[in-house]
Scaffold this motif. Structure first.
Motif, PDB file in Angstrom:
ATOM      1  N   THR A   3       6.216  10.124   8.730  1.00 41.92           N
ATOM      2  CA  THR A   3       5.793   9.510   7.475  1.00 41.92           C
ATOM      3  C   THR A   3       6.941   8.780   6.813  1.00 41.92           C
ATOM      4  O   THR A   3       6.799   7.661   6.309  1.00 41.92           O
ATOM      5  CB  THR A   3       5.233  10.580   6.519  1.00 41.92           C
ATOM      6  N   SER A   6       7.677   5.679   8.709  1.00 44.44           N
ATOM      7  CA  SER A   6       6.616   4.712   8.454  1.00 44.44           C
ATOM      8  C   SER A   6       6.805   4.046   7.106  1.00 44.44           C
ATOM      9  O   SER A   6       6.672   2.834   6.972  1.00 44.44           O
ATOM     10  CB  SER A   6       5.257   5.405   8.521  1.00 44.44           C
ATOM     11  N   THR A   7       7.143   4.861   6.108  1.00 48.07           N
ATOM     12  CA  THR A   7       7.351   4.312   4.764  1.00 48.07           C
ATOM     13  C   THR A   7       8.536   3.362   4.737  1.00 48.07           C
ATOM     14  O   THR A   7       8.455   2.263   4.180  1.00 48.07           O
ATOM     15  CB  THR A   7       7.575   5.462   3.757  1.00 48.07           C
ATOM     16  N   ASN A 309      -5.267   2.596   8.652  1.00 46.25           N
ATOM     17  CA  ASN A 309      -4.233   3.537   8.237  1.00 46.25           C
ATOM     18  C   ASN A 309      -2.925   2.806   7.917  1.00 46.25           C
ATOM     19  O   ASN A 309      -2.250   3.101   6.927  1.00 46.25           O
ATOM     20  CB  ASN A 309      -3.994   4.583   9.329  1.00 46.25           C
ATOM     21  N   ARG A 313      -1.037   2.736   4.163  1.00 49.55           N
ATOM     22  CA  ARG A 313       0.360   3.107   3.941  1.00 49.55           C
ATOM     23  C   ARG A 313       1.140   1.957   3.330  1.00 49.55           C
ATOM     24  O   ARG A 313       1.921   2.147   2.396  1.00 49.55           O
ATOM     25  CB  ARG A 313       1.009   3.539   5.261  1.00 49.55           C
ATOM     26  N   LYS A 316       0.350   1.577  -0.427  1.00 48.09           N
ATOM     27  CA  LYS A 316       1.016   2.573  -1.268  1.00 48.09           C
ATOM     28  C   LYS A 316       2.475   2.198  -1.517  1.00 48.09           C
ATOM     29  O   LYS A 316       2.987   2.298  -2.644  1.00 48.09           O
ATOM     30  CB  LYS A 316       0.948   3.954  -0.614  1.00 48.09           C
TER      31      LYS A 316
END
Length: 455
Positions: A3, A6-7, A309, A313, A316
């Motif tokens: 995560t 990914s961010t 998905n 992400r 956000k």
């Protein structure tokens, strides 16, 4: 760990695309800022007239820009699917629609004074604004063409050229303004007409820059080959997507234009203070707008890959980055209001103190709406990436014209809060838009796309 990675990947991608776009928007803002500063030093009357005149121009420009903005998600999706033919067809028809729009609306610039008088502007301001607009109107078509080509390049993630072309235009505008507004270096003193001529020159210089780049750097697209041939299928597709975008932009921009009209009812000093404060608020808005454009490209690519998905992400991360930008803007506005405002007014201007006093309170209001302004424009970028434009158009109209404008009038004139009340109405309209548009993306569109892509 995945995560976090990914961010961070989304942050890097958004900054890679968005920073040059933000820089380009700030450079574009610098062109308008140069006009405002130089006209403010020329005379308060000239500044007030161009505040209202440029608002008139911008309303028409922003309506026509819907076709240019529609090019961005369509090209991003086509590029993700490696459909080079569709990519070219979309861009060409965006250019067609921009030319048609610019030519059809040109007569409005020549009849602008009666329109401004009907909006209860002072006769001297309306007449001077028309003098400006009768020249500036010829720049509408090249300005829209530049925007189409910038959208095309941004969708291909070639945002650095967008930045450098815009940056190069800033000194050109400053030099021509200095020569023609004040009559320096042997040129005639043209005042507001000089500012309009400078704008047109800048638009054609920018157009030449992006055309040369598109031809030389992307010859495989053959963008201008047989450009005169119609492509009615794609023409209709760009029109259907672009018209609601233009009307959405119009609803938002006309909220601020309506505020300029209302400030004009309060007098020249209030209108001049409003114009300066709005310029500063617009500078902060450029950060959010560039990020919104980057989000459109990223979401458009995710659409092409059918990856909901990845899309969620990225959204956000973009929202979080927008909130950080808003915090910075609020701090600057609250800590340094007078130095920021004072840069727009010559030291010996008799009304300087009155304009500063009015402007400080408006700048505090601008700080108040930073978070909501950023949230609503980012939500629009996300929605455009998934090619959802009709629902947001209705939501924008409700937020800006059924909440924002009436609130501005009631608070400013019925309650008697004056300029601060008008700006508080802006805050309420932007807040409503942010809530509705974010709900639309997260609850309606994203859920629909998850089902669609899974199937």
């Amino acid at each position: 760990m995945n995560t976090v990675m990914s961010t961070s990947g989304h942050v890097r991608a958004l900054l890679r695309i968005g920073l040059p776009l933000i820089g380009g928007h700030i450079a574009q803002f610098g062109i308008g800022l140069t006009d405002t500063v130089m006209l403010g030093w020329y005379s308060v009357e000239a500044l007030a007239s161009v505040v209202i005149g440029s608002s008139f121009f911008f309303v028409l420009f922003i309506l026509g820009s819907g076709f240019a903005i529609a090019v961005m998600p369509l090209v991003a999706e086509a590029d993700a699917q490696d459909d080079q033919i569709l990519l070219r067809r979309v861009t060409r028809m965006g250019l067609w629609l921009s030319v048609i729009f610019g030519v059809l609306l040109l007569p409005l610039f020549f009849a602008s004074a009666p329109i401004l008088l009907a909006l209860k502007q002072e006769p001297e301001v309306a007449e001077l604004a028309q003098i400006y607009l009768r020249v500036a109107g010829f720049g509408l078509t090249p300005a829209l063409l530049v925007m189409v080509l910038k959208s095309y390049l941004a969708a291909l993630e070639r945002t650095r050229v967008v930045f450098w072309v815009t940056v190069a235009a800033v000194p050109v505008n400053a030099v021509v303004n200095y020569a023609l507004i004040f009559g320096n270096w042997g040129f005639p003193e043209m005042g507001v007409q000089g500012a309009a001529v400078a704008s047109i020159i800048v638009q054609f210089v920018s157009l030449g820059g992006v055309v040369i780049y598109a031809v030389q750097a992307l010859p495989e697209h053959a963008l201008f080959q047989r450009i005169w041939r119609p492509d009615w299928e794609v023409f209709a597709r760009v029109f259907r997507l672009g018209l609601p975008i233009g009307l959405t932009n119009l609803a938002e921009v006309s909220l601020f234009t309506a505020s300029s009209v209302m400030m004009g009812w309060l007098g020249t000093i209030q209108l001049a203070a409003h114009g300066i404060a709005l310029q500063l608020a617009s500078l902060a808005f450029m950060l959010h707008l560039g990020l919104s454009n980057a989000a459109t490209v990223r979401v458009g690519n995710a659409m092409g890959r059918r990856d909901a998905n990845h899309m969620a992400r990225g959204a956000k991360v973009a929202i979080a980055m927008s909130m950080v930008f808003a915090c910075v803007a609020v701090a600057v506005f609250v800590i340094f209001p007078e130095p920021l405002l004072g840069a727009f007014i010559k030291p010996d201007e008799p009304e300087r103190d009155a304009i500063l006093a009015a402007g400080v309170s408006l700048l505090y209001m601008a700080a108040l709406f930073q978070f909501m302004d950023g949230a609503q424009v980012l939500a629009l970028g996300l929605l455009r990436g998934v090619q959802d434009t009709r629902g947001p158009m209705v939501m924008a109209a409700i937020s800006y014209w059924m909440i924002g404008v009436p609130s501005a009038y009631v608070l400013g004139f019925v309650v008697g809060l004056g300029g601060e009340g008008v700006w508080l109405g802006l805050v309420l309209g932007l807040t409503a838009a942010a809530i509705l548009l974010l709900y639309r993306f997260w609850v309606t569109d994203l859920a629909r796309l998850r089902v669609k892509f899974a199937g």
